[in-house]
Design a protein around this motif. Structure first.
Motif, PDB file in Angstrom:
ATOM      1  N   ALA A 145     -84.790  27.264  98.745  1.00 36.51           N
ATOM      2  CA  ALA A 145     -83.786  27.350  99.804  1.00 36.51           C
ATOM      3  C   ALA A 145     -82.476  26.697  99.362  1.00 36.51           C
ATOM      4  O   ALA A 145     -81.393  27.207  99.668  1.00 36.51           O
ATOM      5  CB  ALA A 145     -84.297  26.689 101.080  1.00 36.51           C
ATOM      6  N   ILE A 146     -82.571  25.604  98.635  1.00 34.72           N
ATOM      7  CA  ILE A 146     -81.373  24.921  98.138  1.00 34.72           C
ATOM      8  C   ILE A 146     -80.695  25.785  97.084  1.00 34.72           C
ATOM      9  O   ILE A 146     -79.464  25.911  97.056  1.00 34.72           O
ATOM     10  CB  ILE A 146     -81.725  23.534  97.566  1.00 34.72           C
ATOM     11  CG1 ILE A 146     -82.383  22.649  98.629  1.00 34.72           C
ATOM     12  CG2 ILE A 146     -80.492  22.863  96.987  1.00 34.72           C
ATOM     13  CD1 ILE A 146     -81.541  22.361  99.835  1.00 34.72           C
ATOM     14  N   ARG A 147     -81.481  26.407  96.212  1.00 34.99           N
ATOM     15  CA  ARG A 147     -80.912  27.293  95.185  1.00 34.99           C
ATOM     16  C   ARG A 147     -80.173  28.461  95.842  1.00 34.99           C
ATOM     17  O   ARG A 147     -79.112  28.872  95.379  1.00 34.99           O
ATOM     18  CB  ARG A 147     -81.996  27.798  94.251  1.00 34.99           C
ATOM     19  CG  ARG A 147     -82.580  26.698  93.377  1.00 34.99           C
ATOM     20  CD  ARG A 147     -83.604  27.242  92.418  1.00 34.99           C
ATOM     21  NE  ARG A 147     -82.989  28.019  91.368  1.00 34.99           N
ATOM     22  CZ  ARG A 147     -82.549  27.508  90.214  1.00 34.99           C
ATOM     23  NH1 ARG A 147     -82.671  26.226  89.984  1.00 34.99           N
ATOM     24  NH2 ARG A 147     -82.000  28.280  89.315  1.00 34.99           N
ATOM     25  N   LEU A 148     -80.710  28.988  96.923  1.00 33.62           N
ATOM     26  CA  LEU A 148     -80.051  30.061  97.657  1.00 33.62           C
ATOM     27  C   LEU A 148     -78.740  29.556  98.262  1.00 33.62           C
ATOM     28  O   LEU A 148     -77.713  30.231  98.189  1.00 33.62           O
ATOM     29  CB  LEU A 148     -80.975  30.600  98.750  1.00 33.62           C
ATOM     30  CG  LEU A 148     -80.400  31.694  99.640  1.00 33.62           C
ATOM     31  CD1 LEU A 148     -80.131  32.955  98.831  1.00 33.62           C
ATOM     32  CD2 LEU A 148     -81.343  31.982 100.788  1.00 33.62           C
ATOM     33  N   PHE A 149     -78.759  28.367  98.851  1.00 32.39           N
ATOM     34  CA  PHE A 149     -77.571  27.774  99.451  1.00 32.39           C
ATOM     35  C   PHE A 149     -76.481  27.550  98.404  1.00 32.39           C
ATOM     36  O   PHE A 149     -75.304  27.828  98.640  1.00 32.39           O
ATOM     37  CB  PHE A 149     -77.943  26.453 100.138  1.00 32.39           C
ATOM     38  CG  PHE A 149     -76.764  25.663 100.640  1.00 32.39           C
ATOM     39  CD1 PHE A 149     -75.993  26.144 101.679  1.00 32.39           C
ATOM     40  CD2 PHE A 149     -76.442  24.449 100.079  1.00 32.39           C
ATOM     41  CE1 PHE A 149     -74.903  25.421 102.151  1.00 32.39           C
ATOM     42  CE2 PHE A 149     -75.366  23.712 100.546  1.00 32.39           C
ATOM     43  CZ  PHE A 149     -74.595  24.203 101.577  1.00 32.39           C
ATOM     44  N   ILE A 150     -76.879  27.075  97.236  1.00 36.03           N
ATOM     45  CA  ILE A 150     -75.923  26.798  96.166  1.00 36.03           C
ATOM     46  C   ILE A 150     -75.396  28.101  95.564  1.00 36.03           C
ATOM     47  O   ILE A 150     -74.260  28.172  95.113  1.00 36.03           O
ATOM     48  CB  ILE A 150     -76.573  25.914  95.081  1.00 36.03           C
ATOM     49  CG1 ILE A 150     -76.865  24.528  95.648  1.00 36.03           C
ATOM     50  CG2 ILE A 150     -75.708  25.807  93.845  1.00 36.03           C
ATOM     51  CD1 ILE A 150     -77.692  23.660  94.746  1.00 36.03           C
ATOM     52  N   GLY A 151     -76.217  29.126  95.567  1.00 35.80           N
ATOM     53  CA  GLY A 151     -75.818  30.405  95.009  1.00 35.80           C
ATOM     54  C   GLY A 151     -76.383  30.659  93.629  1.00 35.80           C
ATOM     55  O   GLY A 151     -75.896  31.514  92.898  1.00 35.80           O
ATOM     56  N   TYR A 152     -77.415  29.907  93.245  1.00 38.22           N
ATOM     57  CA  TYR A 152     -78.057  30.083  91.944  1.00 38.22           C
ATOM     58  C   TYR A 152     -79.294  30.943  92.098  1.00 38.22           C
ATOM     59  O   TYR A 152     -80.043  30.806  93.057  1.00 38.22           O
ATOM     60  CB  TYR A 152     -78.453  28.733  91.357  1.00 38.22           C
ATOM     61  CG  TYR A 152     -77.324  27.973  90.709  1.00 38.22           C
ATOM     62  CD1 TYR A 152     -76.021  28.443  90.746  1.00 38.22           C
ATOM     63  CD2 TYR A 152     -77.556  26.787  90.062  1.00 38.22           C
ATOM     64  CE1 TYR A 152     -74.997  27.746  90.157  1.00 38.22           C
ATOM     65  CE2 TYR A 152     -76.533  26.082  89.464  1.00 38.22           C
ATOM     66  CZ  TYR A 152     -75.248  26.566  89.515  1.00 38.22           C
ATOM     67  OH  TYR A 152     -74.226  25.876  88.931  1.00 38.22           O
TER      68      TYR A 152
END
Length: 69
Positions: free
Chosen positions: A56-63
């Motif tokens: 979920a954090i990777r999605l938020f960051i855009g990675y």
């Protein structure tokens, strides 16, 4: 609700050089700092480990899932 951080490119343009290693994207940097603040993570290494481990954090960051941070 949407978080628009496009203004960071213009605000931080004077701090980024044109030589040397490529700098981290200012929007990505701000989002990583925000994740650290909201999760009370003060160690840079722990923060990067946390961001790398959570989809979920990777999605938020855009990675993407297989992209290195």
């Amino acid at each position: 609700m949407v978080l628009h951080l496009g203004f960071l490119y213009k605000s931080t343009a004077s701090y980024y050089g044109s030589e040397g290693q490529q700098s981290i994207d200012p929007v990505v940097f701000f989002k990583i700092c925000l994740v650290g603040y909201l999760n009370n993570i003060i160690s840079d290494r722990k923060l990067m480990e946390y961001c790398s481990d959570r989809l979920a954090i990777r999605l938020f960051i855009g990675y993407d899932i297989d992209e290195r941070q």
